[in-house]
Design an enzyme around this catalytic site. Structure first.
Site, PDB file in Angstrom:
ATOM      1  N   ASP A  92      -4.142  10.768  12.517  1.00 42.19           N
ATOM      2  CA  ASP A  92      -4.012   9.319  12.668  1.00 42.19           C
ATOM      3  C   ASP A  92      -5.150   8.786  13.536  1.00 42.19           C
ATOM      4  O   ASP A  92      -5.518   9.397  14.547  1.00 42.19           O
ATOM      5  CB  ASP A  92      -2.658   8.988  13.294  1.00 42.19           C
ATOM      6  CG  ASP A  92      -2.265   7.535  13.094  1.00 42.19           C
ATOM      7  OD1 ASP A  92      -1.334   7.271  12.310  1.00 42.19           O
ATOM      8  OD2 ASP A  92      -2.906   6.667  13.732  1.00 42.19           O
ATOM      9  N   ILE A  93      -5.644   7.614  13.176  1.00 36.42           N
ATOM     10  CA  ILE A  93      -6.772   7.020  13.899  1.00 36.42           C
ATOM     11  C   ILE A  93      -6.347   6.520  15.283  1.00 36.42           C
ATOM     12  O   ILE A  93      -7.195   6.370  16.177  1.00 36.42           O
ATOM     13  CB  ILE A  93      -7.383   5.866  13.060  1.00 36.42           C
ATOM     14  CG1 ILE A  93      -8.825   5.594  13.456  1.00 36.42           C
ATOM     15  CG2 ILE A  93      -6.539   4.600  13.124  1.00 36.42           C
ATOM     16  CD1 ILE A  93      -9.573   4.715  12.468  1.00 36.42           C
ATOM     17  N   ASN A 140       8.056   5.259   7.811  1.00 38.09           N
ATOM     18  CA  ASN A 140       8.461   3.860   7.887  1.00 38.09           C
ATOM     19  C   ASN A 140       8.442   3.265   6.481  1.00 38.09           C
ATOM     20  O   ASN A 140       7.483   3.476   5.734  1.00 38.09           O
ATOM     21  CB  ASN A 140       7.496   3.078   8.785  1.00 38.09           C
ATOM     22  CG  ASN A 140       7.548   3.551  10.217  1.00 38.09           C
ATOM     23  OD1 ASN A 140       8.616   3.726  10.776  1.00 38.09           O
ATOM     24  ND2 ASN A 140       6.383   3.789  10.815  1.00 38.09           N
ATOM     25  N   GLN A 151       6.347  -0.807   8.498  1.00 38.13           N
ATOM     26  CA  GLN A 151       5.350  -0.084   7.699  1.00 38.13           C
ATOM     27  C   GLN A 151       4.108  -0.961   7.577  1.00 38.13           C
ATOM     28  O   GLN A 151       4.192  -2.106   7.129  1.00 38.13           O
ATOM     29  CB  GLN A 151       5.897   0.239   6.313  1.00 38.13           C
ATOM     30  CG  GLN A 151       4.884   1.032   5.462  1.00 38.13           C
ATOM     31  CD  GLN A 151       5.384   1.346   4.055  1.00 38.13           C
ATOM     32  OE1 GLN A 151       6.530   1.057   3.704  1.00 38.13           O
ATOM     33  NE2 GLN A 151       4.516   1.930   3.259  1.00 38.13           N
ATOM     34  N   HIS A 208       3.583   7.420   3.341  1.00 39.76           N
ATOM     35  CA  HIS A 208       3.061   8.441   4.252  1.00 39.76           C
ATOM     36  C   HIS A 208       4.156   8.923   5.180  1.00 39.76           C
ATOM     37  O   HIS A 208       5.050   8.169   5.556  1.00 39.76           O
ATOM     38  CB  HIS A 208       1.873   7.923   5.074  1.00 39.76           C
ATOM     39  CG  HIS A 208       2.123   6.614   5.751  1.00 39.76           C
ATOM     40  ND1 HIS A 208       2.071   5.410   5.073  1.00 39.76           N
ATOM     41  CD2 HIS A 208       2.411   6.293   7.036  1.00 39.76           C
ATOM     42  CE1 HIS A 208       2.320   4.427   5.914  1.00 39.76           C
ATOM     43  NE2 HIS A 208       2.543   4.933   7.118  1.00 39.76           N
ATOM     44  N   HIS A 256       4.586  10.597   8.919  1.00 43.60           N
ATOM     45  CA  HIS A 256       3.941  10.916  10.194  1.00 43.60           C
ATOM     46  C   HIS A 256       4.472  12.271  10.670  1.00 43.60           C
ATOM     47  O   HIS A 256       5.676  12.530  10.594  1.00 43.60           O
ATOM     48  CB  HIS A 256       4.307   9.892  11.267  1.00 43.60           C
ATOM     49  CG  HIS A 256       3.888   8.483  10.985  1.00 43.60           C
ATOM     50  ND1 HIS A 256       2.826   7.883  11.630  1.00 43.60           N
ATOM     51  CD2 HIS A 256       4.383   7.542  10.143  1.00 43.60           C
ATOM     52  CE1 HIS A 256       2.695   6.631  11.210  1.00 43.60           C
ATOM     53  NE2 HIS A 256       3.635   6.399  10.304  1.00 43.60           N
TER      54      HIS A 256
HETATM   55  P1  5GP Z   1       2.863   2.846   9.427  1.00 46.72           P
HETATM   56  O1  5GP Z   1       3.107   1.821  10.483  1.00 46.72           O
HETATM   57  O2  5GP Z   1       2.450   2.198   8.110  1.00 46.72           O
HETATM   58  O3  5GP Z   1       4.006   3.810   9.264  1.00 46.72           O
HETATM   59  O4  5GP Z   1       1.670   3.741   9.943  1.00 46.72           O
HETATM   60  C1  5GP Z   1       0.349   3.547   9.568  1.00 46.72           C
HETATM   61  C2  5GP Z   1      -0.502   4.473  10.408  1.00 46.72           C
HETATM   62  O5  5GP Z   1      -1.782   4.537   9.826  1.00 46.72           O
HETATM   63  C3  5GP Z   1      -0.669   4.023  11.849  1.00 46.72           C
HETATM   64  O6  5GP Z   1      -0.187   5.056  12.718  1.00 46.72           O
HETATM   65  C4  5GP Z   1      -2.180   3.803  11.976  1.00 46.72           C
HETATM   66  O7  5GP Z   1      -2.690   4.182  13.233  1.00 46.72           O
HETATM   67  C5  5GP Z   1      -2.736   4.648  10.853  1.00 46.72           C
HETATM   68  N1  5GP Z   1      -4.002   4.181  10.301  1.00 46.72           N
HETATM   69  C6  5GP Z   1      -4.304   2.906   9.925  1.00 46.72           C
HETATM   70  N2  5GP Z   1      -5.555   2.845   9.437  1.00 46.72           N
HETATM   71  C7  5GP Z   1      -6.047   4.111   9.500  1.00 46.72           C
HETATM   72  C8  5GP Z   1      -7.309   4.684   9.128  1.00 46.72           C
HETATM   73  O8  5GP Z   1      -8.224   4.018   8.646  1.00 46.72           O
HETATM   74  N3  5GP Z   1      -7.460   6.014   9.341  1.00 46.72           N
HETATM   75  C9  5GP Z   1      -6.455   6.789   9.868  1.00 46.72           C
HETATM   76  N4  5GP Z   1      -6.719   8.092  10.017  1.00 46.72           N
HETATM   77  N5  5GP Z   1      -5.261   6.283  10.232  1.00 46.72           N
HETATM   78  C10 5GP Z   1      -5.070   4.956  10.049  1.00 46.72           C
END
Ligand code: 5GP
Length: 122
Positions: free
Chosen positions: A33-34, A91, A98, A104, A106
């Site tokens: 994760d970034i 999520n 989300q 995805h 985590h």
């Molecule tokens: P969500 O909230 O959709 O469950 O999680 C999305 C995740 O994607 C977040 O933890 C966010 O930090 C990660 N993320 C968003 N953009 C990027 C990206 O460009 N590269 C990577 N490696 N992670 C990302």
């Protein structure tokens, strides 16, 4: 919700933007994760175009679902997370916040992660 082919994870899958890859097979790609929220924070995504956990479990084939879940476990083992433990989380939709509309999971690990979620009303 229709799948957005320009979402950030679709671009990562196509190689249009870089990622720190942890694992890849025919069904899944895993990358760090970034903005990590634990010492280890890896995202595992299916290769097919699925918006969310709801979309994936409704439309993906049995082979895709089995392959994806197998990949999640493989990533955790390959990263050495089993002995101390890890958390998987997905999520789906608005209330779960989300952000990226490509399904995805985590994987969090590397510290005591506390209880799963706060009490109702907090
Ligand atoms: P969500 O909230 O959709 O469950 O999680 C999305 C995740 O994607 C977040 O933890 C966010 O930090 C990660 N993320 C968003 N953009 C990027 C990206 O460009 N590269 C990577 N490696 N992670 C990302």
């Amino acid at each position: 919700m229709a799948y957005d082919t320009n979402n950030i994870f679709a671009k990562i899958l196509r190689g249009e933007i870089p990622c720190k890859k942890a694992y890849e097979d025919e069904h899944a790609l895993a990358f760090h994760d970034i903005a990590p929220q634990a010492p280890t924070h890896v995202l595992v995504i299916p290769k097919g175009p699925y918006v969310s956990a709801d979309d994936f479990t409704a439309r993906a084939s049995d082979a895709e679902i089995a392959g994806f879940m197998r990949a999640v476990g493989t990533v955790a083992r390959d990263l050495g997370l089993v002995a101390k433990g890890y958390r998987i989380l997905a999520n789906a939709g608005r209330d779960a916040h989300q952000e990226v509309p490509h399904f995805h999971v985590h994987i969090f690990a590397g510290k005591d992660l506390g209880r799963m979620i706060g009490p109702v009303g907090s």
